[in-house]
Write an enzyme that holds these catalytic residues in place. Structure first.
Site, PDB file in Angstrom:
ATOM      1  N   TYR A 163     -12.087  11.507  27.321  1.00 58.18           N
ATOM      2  CA  TYR A 163     -11.928  10.173  26.728  1.00 58.18           C
ATOM      3  C   TYR A 163     -12.916  10.019  25.573  1.00 58.18           C
ATOM      4  O   TYR A 163     -12.568   9.595  24.477  1.00 58.18           O
ATOM      5  CB  TYR A 163     -12.158   9.112  27.807  1.00 58.18           C
ATOM      6  CG  TYR A 163     -11.954   7.686  27.355  1.00 58.18           C
ATOM      7  CD1 TYR A 163     -10.678   7.190  27.127  1.00 58.18           C
ATOM      8  CD2 TYR A 163     -13.036   6.833  27.165  1.00 58.18           C
ATOM      9  CE1 TYR A 163     -10.495   5.867  26.719  1.00 58.18           C
ATOM     10  CE2 TYR A 163     -12.857   5.521  26.758  1.00 58.18           C
ATOM     11  CZ  TYR A 163     -11.583   5.043  26.534  1.00 58.18           C
ATOM     12  OH  TYR A 163     -11.397   3.738  26.125  1.00 58.18           O
TER      13      TYR A 163
HETATM   14  N1  LIG Z   1     -10.623  -0.909  29.745  1.00 67.65           N
HETATM   15  C1  LIG Z   1     -11.765  -0.627  29.132  1.00 67.65           C
HETATM   16  O1  LIG Z   1     -12.854  -0.679  29.745  1.00 67.65           O
HETATM   17  C2  LIG Z   1     -11.760  -0.255  27.682  1.00 67.65           C
HETATM   18  C3  LIG Z   1     -12.993  -0.248  27.004  1.00 67.65           C
HETATM   19  C4  LIG Z   1     -12.995   0.071  25.649  1.00 67.65           C
HETATM   20  C5  LIG Z   1     -11.811   0.368  25.015  1.00 67.65           C
HETATM   21  N2  LIG Z   1     -10.650   0.370  25.710  1.00 67.65           N
HETATM   22  C6  LIG Z   1      -9.437   0.710  24.981  1.00 67.65           C
HETATM   23  O2  LIG Z   1      -8.567  -0.400  25.009  1.00 67.65           O
HETATM   24  C7  LIG Z   1      -7.218   0.069  24.835  1.00 67.65           C
HETATM   25  C8  LIG Z   1      -6.330  -0.635  25.862  1.00 67.65           C
HETATM   26  O3  LIG Z   1      -6.733  -0.178  27.126  1.00 67.65           O
HETATM   27  P1  LIG Z   1      -6.593  -1.032  28.480  1.00 67.65           P
HETATM   28  O4  LIG Z   1      -7.910  -0.968  29.129  1.00 67.65           O
HETATM   29  O5  LIG Z   1      -5.917  -2.316  28.218  1.00 67.65           O
HETATM   30  O6  LIG Z   1      -5.695  -0.046  29.322  1.00 67.65           O
HETATM   31  P2  LIG Z   1      -4.215  -0.176  29.918  1.00 67.65           P
HETATM   32  O7  LIG Z   1      -4.050  -1.476  30.614  1.00 67.65           O
HETATM   33  O8  LIG Z   1      -4.025   1.083  30.688  1.00 67.65           O
HETATM   34  O9  LIG Z   1      -3.325  -0.186  28.608  1.00 67.65           O
HETATM   35  C9  LIG Z   1      -3.105   0.984  27.842  1.00 67.65           C
HETATM   36  C10 LIG Z   1      -1.675   0.967  27.391  1.00 67.65           C
HETATM   37  O10 LIG Z   1      -1.456   2.083  26.514  1.00 67.65           O
HETATM   38  C11 LIG Z   1      -0.095   2.452  26.622  1.00 67.65           C
HETATM   39  N3  LIG Z   1       0.002   3.883  26.942  1.00 67.65           N
HETATM   40  C12 LIG Z   1      -0.374   4.486  28.097  1.00 67.65           C
HETATM   41  N4  LIG Z   1      -0.060   5.798  28.073  1.00 67.65           N
HETATM   42  C13 LIG Z   1       0.524   6.014  26.876  1.00 67.65           C
HETATM   43  C14 LIG Z   1       1.105   7.147  26.265  1.00 67.65           C
HETATM   44  N5  LIG Z   1       1.153   8.341  26.884  1.00 67.65           N
HETATM   45  N6  LIG Z   1       1.641   7.012  25.030  1.00 67.65           N
HETATM   46  C15 LIG Z   1       1.599   5.822  24.395  1.00 67.65           C
HETATM   47  N7  LIG Z   1       1.101   4.694  24.929  1.00 67.65           N
HETATM   48  C16 LIG Z   1       0.570   4.793  26.157  1.00 67.65           C
HETATM   49  C17 LIG Z   1       0.545   1.643  27.765  1.00 67.65           C
HETATM   50  O11 LIG Z   1       1.203   0.493  27.216  1.00 67.65           O
HETATM   51  P3  LIG Z   1       2.808   0.455  26.927  1.00 67.65           P
HETATM   52  O12 LIG Z   1       3.473   1.117  28.070  1.00 67.65           O
HETATM   53  O13 LIG Z   1       3.138  -0.977  26.793  1.00 67.65           O
HETATM   54  O14 LIG Z   1       3.015   1.216  25.648  1.00 67.65           O
HETATM   55  C18 LIG Z   1      -0.658   1.170  28.534  1.00 67.65           C
HETATM   56  O15 LIG Z   1      -0.399  -0.004  29.252  1.00 67.65           O
HETATM   57  C19 LIG Z   1      -7.270   1.595  24.980  1.00 67.65           C
HETATM   58  O16 LIG Z   1      -7.219   2.187  23.696  1.00 67.65           O
HETATM   59  C20 LIG Z   1      -8.625   1.821  25.598  1.00 67.65           C
HETATM   60  O17 LIG Z   1      -9.141   3.089  25.266  1.00 67.65           O
HETATM   61  C21 LIG Z   1     -10.595   0.055  27.025  1.00 67.65           C
END
Ligand SMILES: NC(=O)c1ccc[n+]([C@@H]2O[C@H](COP(=O)([O-])OP(=O)(O)OC[C@H]3O[C@@H](n4cnc5c(N)ncnc54)[C@H](OP(=O)(O)O)[C@@H]3O)[C@@H](O)[C@H]2O)c1
Length: 238
Positions: A146
């Site tokens: 990651y």
């Molecule tokens: N959670 C944290 O602590 C955190 C911290 C810093 C940054 N982030 C970043 O925030 C962003 C959103 O993350 P989140 O925490 O909201 O996670 P999440 O709920 O798992 O959402 C990520 C979304 O990305 C899409 N995705 C998953 N696998 C994929 C694939 N193989 N190809 C294309 N799209 C895919 C899916 O949405 P769809 O099915 O609707 O396309 C999934 O729901 C990410 O970039 C993550 O790295 C998260």
């Protein structure tokens, strides 16, 4: 809740729209008057609800990593693209986990960035791109693939935004609860509200994190890269 007008009339597309942050951000953008496009790799239309359970109008467009070019026409119609999709393979280090992390977190984000930067804008409308990297750019996330994939994305974003004709905003978020991070202690809705508030205040480096090291290291890293990349690369005239 009443609508504000910070993004009134703007068509905004968000990738990873079905995830925790994607949905939370779409709700915030709706409150600011935006017209929403949910870009999803999962099948099915996004059923987006506000706090009172009311349905929020949103157009769903399905896309797959590797097929970004199929979005070219849609991207040309957006004023703001938010690249937000991502995966976390946690402790995996095998060949497939490595490929998937780079493909989803780094390369597909880069391809979308390039397509959006290159898409025609004949009427010279306001445009922006927001990229959700992570505080894993500068701090451990206890998930090496990651970190590697997000740091590489962050570095490429610094390089390619040197020539961007309009704002490129970097979202640097700390841990919030989601499928990607079940241990995150912040709430995605609050994080999205803080992101939108910072964007409306004009910030290009948007940080939402309780970690003081992120506030110290991320601006330094962004500044250092900017200097280094602009000294040792040059813009190629068209
Ligand atoms: N959670 C944290 O602590 C955190 C911290 C810093 C940054 N982030 C970043 O925030 C962003 C959103 O993350 P989140 O925490 O909201 O996670 P999440 O709920 O798992 O959402 C990520 C979304 O990305 C899409 N995705 C998953 N696998 C994929 C694939 N193989 N190809 C294309 N799209 C895919 C899916 O949405 P769809 O099915 O609707 O396309 C999934 O729901 C990410 O970039 C993550 O790295 C998260």
């Amino acid at each position: 809740m009443g609508q504000s007008s910070g993004f009134a009339g703007l068509r905004i597309g968000v990738t990873g729209a079905g995830g925790s942050f994607g949905q939370a951000l779409l709700r915030q953008l709706h409150q600011q008057g935006a017209s929403l496009v949910a870009l999803r790799h999962s099948a099915g239309s996004l059923d987006l609800r506000d706090a009172a359970g009311g349905q929020i109008p949103v157009q769903t467009v399905t896309w797959q990593v590797g097929e970004e070019e199929q979005l070219t026409a849609l991207l040309a119609e957006l004023q703001i693209l938010v690249i937000n999709h991502g995966i976390n393979v946690m402790g995996a280090r095998d060949r497939e986990a490595t490929r998937l992390s780079l493909e989803v977190n780094t390369l597909s984000a880069l391809r979308l960035l390039e397509l959006f930067l290159a898409s025609p804008n004949p009427s010279g409308q306001r445009r922006e791109i927001w990229v959700n990297t992570s505080e894993a750019e500068v701090n451990p996330a206890f998930s090496p693939l990651y970190e590697i994939s997000k740091r590489t994305l962050g570095q490429l974003l610094s390089l390619r935004s040197l020539d961007a004709p309009w704002p490129v905003r970097r979202l640097v978020l700390g841990p919030f609860r989601s499928a990607l991070n079940p241990y995150g202690f912040m709430d995605a809705d609050r994080v999205a509200a803080a992101v939108v508030a910072q964007v409306l205040a004009g910030r290009e480096l948007v940080i939402v994190s309780p970690n003081p090291l992120t506030w110290l290291l991320m601006p330094l890293a962004a500044w250092g890269r900017r200097l280094y990349f602009s000294w040792f690369t040059r813009h190629r005239d068209p």
